[in-house]
Design a protein around this motif. Structure first.
Motif, short mmCIF file in Angstrom:
data_model
loop_
_atom_site.label_atom_id
_atom_site.label_comp_id
_atom_site.label_asym_id
_atom_site.label_seq_id
_atom_site.Cartn_x
_atom_site.Cartn_y
_atom_site.Cartn_z
N ARG A 287 -103.66 -32.71 33.71
CA ARG A 287 -104.53 -32.15 32.67
C ARG A 287 -105.62 -31.29 33.30
N LEU A 288 -106.17 -31.76 34.41
CA LEU A 288 -107.22 -30.99 35.08
C LEU A 288 -106.67 -29.69 35.66
N ILE A 289 -105.47 -29.74 36.23
CA ILE A 289 -104.85 -28.51 36.75
C ILE A 289 -104.72 -27.49 35.64
N SER A 290 -104.28 -27.94 34.47
CA SER A 290 -104.12 -27.03 33.33
C SER A 290 -105.46 -26.40 32.95
N GLU A 291 -106.53 -27.21 32.96
CA GLU A 291 -107.85 -26.68 32.64
C GLU A 291 -108.32 -25.68 33.69
N LEU A 292 -108.14 -26.02 34.95
CA LEU A 292 -108.63 -25.16 36.03
C LEU A 292 -107.80 -23.90 36.19
N ASN A 293 -106.58 -23.91 35.68
CA ASN A 293 -105.78 -22.68 35.70
C ASN A 293 -106.44 -21.58 34.87
N HIS A 294 -107.27 -21.97 33.92
CA HIS A 294 -107.94 -21.00 33.06
C HIS A 294 -109.36 -20.70 33.53
#
Length: 446
Positions: A287-294
């Motif tokens: 979930r954090l990876i998905s957030e940090l991708n943006h």
């Protein structure tokens, strides 16, 4: 002979097994633990421990186990750690409690990677080992499952506060894991007939009244839809007060949360964000990876065109350069234990410094006047020294630290201004990272 430690490996999902039972405190300890060790040695195979740690590490043997238990024993308990020196990595702790404490045998086991248990035969041997333990030692509750998914299930709290969790333990069916052993009291609470009629891969009544339940043939594919369906059916059967559709939806959401997400971080801060992700619990990472991708860090503006550089206004430039070096050494003194690379003054060490300050939540934990008076000057000087050393930069000393500049190519950078902004909050450690400023300065040095 060095035991593999999870902290030295790239962390990934693991199998976690927790076993809580009791033993005869009056019996000879070696005799009492013989069935446990025998079942381990017969079924562990490729993940069999080869080292034992008490006060020191020894090669696995029965003699080493008895010696380690003896040297760790105090009036109330003893515990030892089992591990491996080769892949797969293993951490197993055996904890025994003695009078006046209630008799307790607790065993916690983790094997990385979880994918090691993708084979049905290997999983069967693990089940047989737990079956042997649960048949010999009166068990309260035992389970084996994905470590990451246990985190999403909030195990062992299951929504309770810590005090309540410790007091009540697994006193009702909060979750059905891949492998479960329910003690006689829990079986009677559910109803023995209902427990034994649970739709699952394997349900077996043990001689001491416990029930062994395995939802699916293999542990590694717990997140597959078929395995989740089996898990939800078993849980709904054991807890008829719960809605099957809701249970299944929750399990599917957990599978989606754990599904791998490809990191696509902003290139200037990718090394730092990777460290931030690694700092999170396994079940939170995707979930954090998905957030940090943006995440797009603000473009650094702590610079001036070289034509607008402020001229040096110090009487003794060499003395000023010496001061910058002394200030940078203050940062080395502050962080050298946690960040050994800080001695090197490299771009990589900037990332390590960024991560350490973020990990500590430094701007929040420490007093603001100390941060501004001591940390900010040390960080600014250190950043400037890296720009000088690795980008061919040149200090332009000023009486006021915040006006001091480093000339790199056609720009002058203001490292002390960056350091001040950097130390405002935990988020600012990312938004104004040292790593990013260096990368931008590197691109504009020609």
């Amino acid at each position: 002979m060095k035991r593999l430690k999870f902290s030295d490996l790239n962390e990934e999902d693991r199998l976690r097994l927790d076993f809580e039972g009791s033993f005869d405190q009056q019996a000879e300890l070696e005799h009492e633990l013989e069935p446990l060790l025998q079942a381990l040695e017969e079924n562990a195979d490729e993940w069999m421990p080869d080292v034992v740690e008490g006060q020191r590490q020894r090669k696995y043997s029965r003699a080493s186990i008895w010696k380690s238990l003896e040297e760790k024993r105090d009036e109330k308990n003893t515990d030892i750690v089992f591990g491996r020196t080769t892949w797969p990595a293993l951490y197993m702790m055996l904890d025994l409690r003695f009078p006046p404490l209630p008799p307790q045998l607790r065993l916690s086991l983790k094997v990385q990677p979880l994918s090691f248990f993708a084979e049905a035969e290997r999983c069967l041997k693990l089940v047989e080992m737990v079956r042997a333990w649960a048949s010999r030692y009166p068990v309260t509750h035992a389970s084996a499952h994905s470590l990451a998914d246990r985190g999403l299930a909030d195990s062992p709290l299951f929504g309770r506060d810590m005090e309540t969790s410790i007091r009540d333990g697994f006193d009702k069916i909060y979750e059905v894991f891949w492998l479960n052993v329910f003690g006689p009291r829990l079986v009677e609470t559910v109803g023995r007939e209902r427990m034994l009629s649970t739709p699952a891969h394997r349900v077996e009544e043990l001689p001491n009244g416990s029930v062994l339940l395995v939802t699916w043939p293999t542990a590694a594919d717990f997140a597959s839809d078929a395995a989740r369906l089996a898990q939800a059916r078993a849980h709904a059967h054991l807890r008829p007060d719960l809605d099957f559709s809701t249970l299944l939806r929750t399990l599917r959401e957990r599978s989606a949360t754990l599904a791998p997400v490809e990191p696509r971080f902003h290139p200037d801060v990718a090394p730092l964000l990777s460290r931030v992700v690694d700092d999170r619990a396994l079940h939170e990472r995707q979930r954090l990876i998905s957030e940090l991708n943006h995440y797009q860090p603000p473009e650094p503006d702590e610079w001036l065109p070289a034509s607008a550089a402020l001229p040096s206004d110090v009487a003794d430039p060499q003395r000023a350069l010496g001061l910058y070096g002394e200030l940078a050494e203050h940062l080395v003194a502050l962080l050298h234990t946690q960040v050994p690379s800080v001695f090197d003054e490299t771009p990589q060490s900037l990332t390590e410094v960024d991560y350490q300050f973020w990990h500590q939540d430094f701007p929040t934990v420490f007093e603001r006047h100390h941060i501004d008076a001591h940390a900010v000057p040390a960080i600014g000087a250190y950043l400037g020294q890296v720009l000088v050393r690795h980008l061919g930069g040149q200090w332009i000393p000023r009486k006021k630290l915040e006006e001091s500049q480093v000339l790199v190519g056609h720009r002058v950078w203001l490292p002390f201004v960056r350091a001040w902004r950097y130390m405002r909050s935990r988020q600012s450690l990312l938004d104004s990272s040292l790593t990013q400023l260096y990368r931008v300065a590197e691109r504009h040095r020609l």
